[in-house]
Design a protein around this motif. Structure first.
Motif, PDB file in Angstrom:
ATOM      1  N   PHE A 110      22.953  -8.940   7.068  1.00 43.73           N
ATOM      2  CA  PHE A 110      23.364  -7.617   7.522  1.00 43.73           C
ATOM      3  C   PHE A 110      24.059  -6.824   6.414  1.00 43.73           C
ATOM      4  O   PHE A 110      24.120  -5.600   6.487  1.00 43.73           O
ATOM      5  N   LEU A 164      14.821  -7.758  14.461  1.00 38.81           N
ATOM      6  CA  LEU A 164      15.673  -7.229  15.525  1.00 38.81           C
ATOM      7  C   LEU A 164      15.630  -8.126  16.758  1.00 38.81           C
ATOM      8  O   LEU A 164      16.663  -8.350  17.410  1.00 38.81           O
ATOM      9  N   ALA A 193      17.856 -11.056  16.030  1.00 36.56           N
ATOM     10  CA  ALA A 193      19.269 -10.689  16.041  1.00 36.56           C
ATOM     11  C   ALA A 193      19.782 -10.466  17.457  1.00 36.56           C
ATOM     12  O   ALA A 193      20.852 -10.936  17.831  1.00 36.56           O
ATOM     13  N   VAL A 194      19.004  -9.744  18.283  1.00 34.07           N
ATOM     14  CA  VAL A 194      19.434  -9.452  19.652  1.00 34.07           C
ATOM     15  C   VAL A 194      19.459 -10.722  20.496  1.00 34.07           C
ATOM     16  O   VAL A 194      20.357 -10.920  21.317  1.00 34.07           O
ATOM     17  N   THR A 215      23.732  -5.559  15.214  1.00 34.96           N
ATOM     18  CA  THR A 215      22.313  -5.210  15.308  1.00 34.96           C
ATOM     19  C   THR A 215      22.069  -3.716  15.124  1.00 34.96           C
ATOM     20  O   THR A 215      20.946  -3.305  14.843  1.00 34.96           O
ATOM     21  N   ILE A 254      20.454  -2.708  11.915  1.00 33.81           N
ATOM     22  CA  ILE A 254      19.002  -2.897  11.839  1.00 33.81           C
ATOM     23  C   ILE A 254      18.301  -1.673  12.433  1.00 33.81           C
ATOM     24  O   ILE A 254      17.277  -1.216  11.924  1.00 33.81           O
ATOM     25  N   SER A 311      12.363  -0.302  17.552  1.00 36.32           N
ATOM     26  CA  SER A 311      13.679  -0.810  17.938  1.00 36.32           C
ATOM     27  C   SER A 311      13.734  -1.150  19.420  1.00 36.32           C
ATOM     28  O   SER A 311      14.324  -2.163  19.811  1.00 36.32           O
TER      29      SER A 311
END
Length: 230
Positions: free
Chosen positions: A26, A60, A63-64, A71, A74, A91
């Motif tokens: 990140f 993504l 990450a989520v 996040t 991103i 997204s």
């Protein structure tokens, strides 16, 4: 042993999130680095438009699904790389897929919900049982609430899968639209020759979506006022 086996998918997601967060991934996606690497990112998208979008959705989603914070950077990157429309679409897809993985892993870990619920889930139970549709939509539309925490809480509350997916898609589309707009605004501002400093935030391409996101974050206070609660 059966409880540990049921919790294994969720534990793997959490462990993956810890590794991902600790790897410094990140840090490369901070607004400063994104703007500095703007030309390189655009070249990557132009050379491989499909694979870069798929890689973005995959990152993504990962990450989520781990529920880790950060996040949003991103999503900023999606706006800068792909523009408002494509960035928001990618997204939203990543947000829904990642939330679904975390939701299913949490439901499997919690089983029938016979054990004592987490404090957050217990606080949400009364409102959810009274108005499940409106409550779920509200939790998904307010960007200041921890997205991963709300997903786990809704899993414990045994939120129906169709309601969870619908609310996540609707709420995710709204919030990612504003957040993607900020990334796209950074891209437009830099293309106009704006310098990389604090004044960049005052450019109307960046300032307007940031203001809209801030207003959306005030939604809980507005609802509380209208309902007569402090």
């Amino acid at each position: 042993m059966s409880r540990w086996r049921a919790a294994l998918p969720l534990l793997l997601l959490v462990a993956t999130g810890i590794v991902l967060f600790g790897s410094g991934t990140f840090d490369r996606l901070s607004p400063t680095n994104l703007v500095a690497d703007q030309d390189m990112l655009h070249a990557m998208v132009a050379a491989s438009p499909v694979s870069t979008r798929l890689a973005f959705i995959g990152l993504l989603t990962l990450a989520v699904s781990t529920g880790i914070p950060g996040t949003v950077v991103i999503i900023f990157a999606g706006g800068l790389m792909f523009g408002l429309v494509d960035g928001a679409m990618c997204s939203t897809i990543g947000l829904v897929l990642g939330s679904l993985l975390l939701f299913l892993a949490s439901r499997y870990a919690f089983g029938a919900g016979s054990r004592h619920p987490p404090v957050l889930a217990e606080r949400l139970r009364h409102g959810f049982n009274s108005h499940p549709v409106s409550y779920t939509l509200f939790l998904r539309l307010v960007p200041v609430l921890p997205f991963g925490g709300m997903t786990v809480a809704l899993a414990w509350l045994r939120c129906p899968l169709w309601l969870f997916l619908g609310a996540t898609a609707a709420g995710g589309a709204v919030t990612t639209l504003f957040e993607t707009s900020i990334g796209a605004g950074l891209d437009v501002a830099m293309a106009q020759g704006q310098r990389l400093d604090a004044s960049l935030l005052l450019n109307h391409h960046v300032l307007i979506p940031m203001g809209a996101l801030a207003l959306l974050a005030l939604l809980p206070l507005l609802v509380g006022r209208l309902r007569g609660r402090p």
